[in-house]
Scaffold this motif. Structure first.
Motif, PDB file in Angstrom:
ATOM      1  N   LEU A 176       0.826  -1.212   0.000  1.00 14.29           N
ATOM      2  CA  LEU A 176       0.000   0.000   0.000  1.00 14.29           C
ATOM      3  C   LEU A 176       0.854   1.253   0.000  1.00 14.29           C
ATOM      4  CD1 LEU A 176      -2.865  -0.988   2.460  1.00 14.29           C
ATOM      5  CD2 LEU A 176      -3.078  -0.478   0.037  1.00 14.29           C
ATOM      6  N   ALA A 177       1.918   1.256   0.795  1.00 18.51           N
ATOM      7  CA  ALA A 177       2.790   2.434   0.856  1.00 18.51           C
ATOM      8  C   ALA A 177       3.444   2.691  -0.498  1.00 18.51           C
ATOM      9  CB  ALA A 177       3.849   2.248   1.941  1.00 18.51           C
ATOM     10  N   CYS A 178       3.929   1.631  -1.151  1.00 15.58           N
ATOM     11  CA  CYS A 178       4.538   1.810  -2.474  1.00 15.58           C
ATOM     12  C   CYS A 178       3.508   2.291  -3.494  1.00 15.58           C
ATOM     13  CB  CYS A 178       5.162   0.500  -2.940  1.00 15.58           C
ATOM     14  SG  CYS A 178       6.634   0.031  -2.034  1.00 15.58           S
ATOM     15  N   GLY A 179       2.315   1.734  -3.448  1.00 12.48           N
ATOM     16  CA  GLY A 179       1.271   2.166  -4.378  1.00 12.48           C
ATOM     17  C   GLY A 179       0.880   3.616  -4.185  1.00 12.48           C
ATOM     18  N   ILE A 180       0.782   4.040  -2.937  1.00 12.06           N
ATOM     19  CA  ILE A 180       0.440   5.436  -2.657  1.00 12.06           C
ATOM     20  C   ILE A 180       1.561   6.357  -3.120  1.00 12.06           C
ATOM     21  CG2 ILE A 180       0.093   7.099  -0.777  1.00 12.06           C
ATOM     22  CD1 ILE A 180      -1.474   4.843   0.664  1.00 12.06           C
ATOM     23  N   ALA A 181       2.809   5.958  -2.870  1.00 12.66           N
ATOM     24  CA  ALA A 181       3.940   6.796  -3.275  1.00 12.66           C
ATOM     25  C   ALA A 181       4.004   6.948  -4.789  1.00 12.66           C
ATOM     26  CB  ALA A 181       5.241   6.205  -2.741  1.00 12.66           C
ATOM     27  N   ILE A 182       3.870   5.836  -5.510  1.00 11.97           N
ATOM     28  CA  ILE A 182       3.939   5.896  -6.974  1.00 11.97           C
ATOM     29  C   ILE A 182       2.739   6.660  -7.538  1.00 11.97           C
ATOM     30  CG2 ILE A 182       3.834   4.484  -9.071  1.00 11.97           C
ATOM     31  CD1 ILE A 182       5.476   2.377  -7.520  1.00 11.97           C
ATOM     32  N   GLY A 183       1.558   6.440  -6.986  1.00 11.59           N
ATOM     33  CA  GLY A 183       0.382   7.173  -7.440  1.00 11.59           C
ATOM     34  C   GLY A 183       0.498   8.666  -7.185  1.00 11.59           C
ATOM     35  N   SER A 184       1.059   9.025  -6.031  1.00 10.22           N
ATOM     36  CA  SER A 184       1.248  10.451  -5.725  1.00 10.22           C
ATOM     37  C   SER A 184       2.232  11.089  -6.681  1.00 10.22           C
ATOM     38  CB  SER A 184       1.743  10.610  -4.289  1.00 10.22           C
ATOM     39  OG  SER A 184       0.789  10.118  -3.381  1.00 10.22           O
ATOM     40  N   LEU A 185       3.317  10.384  -6.988  1.00 13.59           N
ATOM     41  CA  LEU A 185       4.284  10.922  -7.947  1.00 13.59           C
ATOM     42  C   LEU A 185       3.659  11.118  -9.319  1.00 13.59           C
ATOM     43  CD1 LEU A 185       7.501   8.912  -7.059  1.00 13.59           C
ATOM     44  CD2 LEU A 185       7.125  11.353  -6.766  1.00 13.59           C
ATOM     45  N   MET A 186       2.836  10.169  -9.743  1.00 14.07           N
ATOM     46  CA  MET A 186       2.178  10.306 -11.042  1.00 14.07           C
ATOM     47  C   MET A 186       1.211  11.485 -11.038  1.00 14.07           C
ATOM     48  SD  MET A 186       1.522   6.295 -11.923  1.00 14.07           S
ATOM     49  CE  MET A 186       0.419   6.664 -13.260  1.00 14.07           C
ATOM     50  N   ALA A 187       0.488  11.680  -9.932  1.00 16.11           N
ATOM     51  CA  ALA A 187      -0.459  12.795  -9.857  1.00 16.11           C
ATOM     52  C   ALA A 187       0.271  14.133  -9.882  1.00 16.11           C
ATOM     53  CB  ALA A 187      -1.301  12.673  -8.590  1.00 16.11           C
ATOM     54  N   VAL A 188       1.379  14.227  -9.145  1.00 18.83           N
ATOM     55  CA  VAL A 188       2.148  15.473  -9.132  1.00 18.83           C
ATOM     56  C   VAL A 188       2.705  15.762 -10.519  1.00 18.83           C
ATOM     57  CG1 VAL A 188       4.277  16.509  -8.251  1.00 18.83           C
ATOM     58  CG2 VAL A 188       2.689  15.425  -6.677  1.00 18.83           C
ATOM     59  N   ARG A 189       3.204  14.724 -11.185  1.00 14.25           N
ATOM     60  CA  ARG A 189       3.771  14.914 -12.519  1.00 14.25           C
ATOM     61  C   ARG A 189       2.713  15.375 -13.519  1.00 14.25           C
ATOM     62  NH1 ARG A 189       4.881  11.833 -17.182  1.00 14.25           N
ATOM     63  NH2 ARG A 189       6.825  12.484 -18.163  1.00 14.25           N
ATOM     64  N   SER A 190       1.519  14.786 -13.450  1.00 17.09           N
ATOM     65  CA  SER A 190       0.479  15.194 -14.399  1.00 17.09           C
ATOM     66  C   SER A 190      -0.014  16.605 -14.074  1.00 17.09           C
ATOM     67  CB  SER A 190      -0.679  14.201 -14.379  1.00 17.09           C
ATOM     68  OG  SER A 190      -1.369  14.264 -13.152  1.00 17.09           O
ATOM     69  N   ARG A 191      -0.035  16.953 -12.797  1.00  9.56           N
ATOM     70  CA  ARG A 191      -0.459  18.308 -12.424  1.00  9.56           C
ATOM     71  C   ARG A 191       0.563  19.332 -12.904  1.00  9.56           C
ATOM     72  NH1 ARG A 191      -2.303  18.361  -6.665  1.00  9.56           N
ATOM     73  NH2 ARG A 191      -4.083  17.358  -7.611  1.00  9.56           N
ATOM     74  N   GLN A 192       1.851  18.991 -12.834  1.00  4.34           N
ATOM     75  CA  GLN A 192       2.890  19.908 -13.296  1.00  4.34           C
ATOM     76  C   GLN A 192       2.832  20.072 -14.810  1.00  4.34           C
ATOM     77  OE1 GLN A 192       6.500  18.224 -11.766  1.00  4.34           O
ATOM     78  NE2 GLN A 192       6.291  19.217  -9.783  1.00  4.34           N
ATOM     79  N   LYS A 193       2.456  19.024 -15.536  1.00  6.24           N
ATOM     80  CA  LYS A 193       2.341  19.109 -16.978  1.00  6.24           C
ATOM     81  C   LYS A 193       1.243  20.087 -17.396  1.00  6.24           C
ATOM     82  CE  LYS A 193       3.854  15.036 -19.360  1.00  6.24           C
ATOM     83  NZ  LYS A 193       3.401  13.826 -20.043  1.00  6.24           N
ATOM     84  N   ARG A 194       0.140  20.095 -16.648  1.00  7.73           N
ATOM     85  CA  ARG A 194      -0.976  20.969 -16.994  1.00  7.73           C
ATOM     86  C   ARG A 194      -0.665  22.426 -16.709  1.00  7.73           C
ATOM     87  NH1 ARG A 194      -5.613  18.740 -13.763  1.00  7.73           N
ATOM     88  NH2 ARG A 194      -4.293  17.062 -13.116  1.00  7.73           N
ATOM     89  N   ASP A 195       0.148  22.670 -15.715  1.00  8.85           N
ATOM     90  CA  ASP A 195       0.444  24.073 -15.350  1.00  8.85           C
ATOM     91  C   ASP A 195       1.495  24.692 -16.208  1.00  8.85           C
ATOM     92  OD1 ASP A 195      -1.401  23.870 -13.371  1.00  8.85           O
ATOM     93  OD2 ASP A 195       0.046  23.457 -11.796  1.00  8.85           O
TER      94      ASP A 195
END
Length: 97
Positions: free
Chosen positions: A78-97
């Motif tokens: 669960l910790a690894c999944g949350i970490a990887i998912g958070s990184l993907m969300a941050v990366r996609s948010r940075q792409k939009r901005d």
């Protein structure tokens, strides 16, 4: 009318294929690393386990919560999944901005 629907569906599918970006390399690498760690842990657990456990002479006591490897494995997964998912969300948010 059916041909119009099919043409519209094809147009939507083609637009999706053109705009879809491939998965980043770091995602594939992180997935490979996580799977290698899991397979290594599985092999070590299999090799280091007692092949013939002795039957208990008395009635078995229930194990304490969190005293087995399954619980620890679930928490780590669960910790690894949350970490990887958070990184993907941050990366996609940075792409939009």
């Amino acid at each position: 009318m059916v041909a119009d629907r099919e043409a519209a569906a094809r147009a939507i599918a083609e637009a999706g294929k053109r705009t879809r970006t491939p998965l980043p390399r770091w995602l594939w690498i992180s997935a490979a690393v996580v799977s290698a760690i899991c397979v290594t842990a599985l092999v070590l657990g299999w090799l280091l386990s007692d092949p013939s456990p002795q039957p208990a002479a008395h009635s078995p006591q229930p194990a304490a919560l969190g005293s087995n490897g399954f619980t620890i494995g679930i928490v780590i997964g669960l910790a690894c999944g949350i970490a990887i998912g958070s990184l993907m969300a941050v990366r996609s948010r940075q792409k939009r901005d």
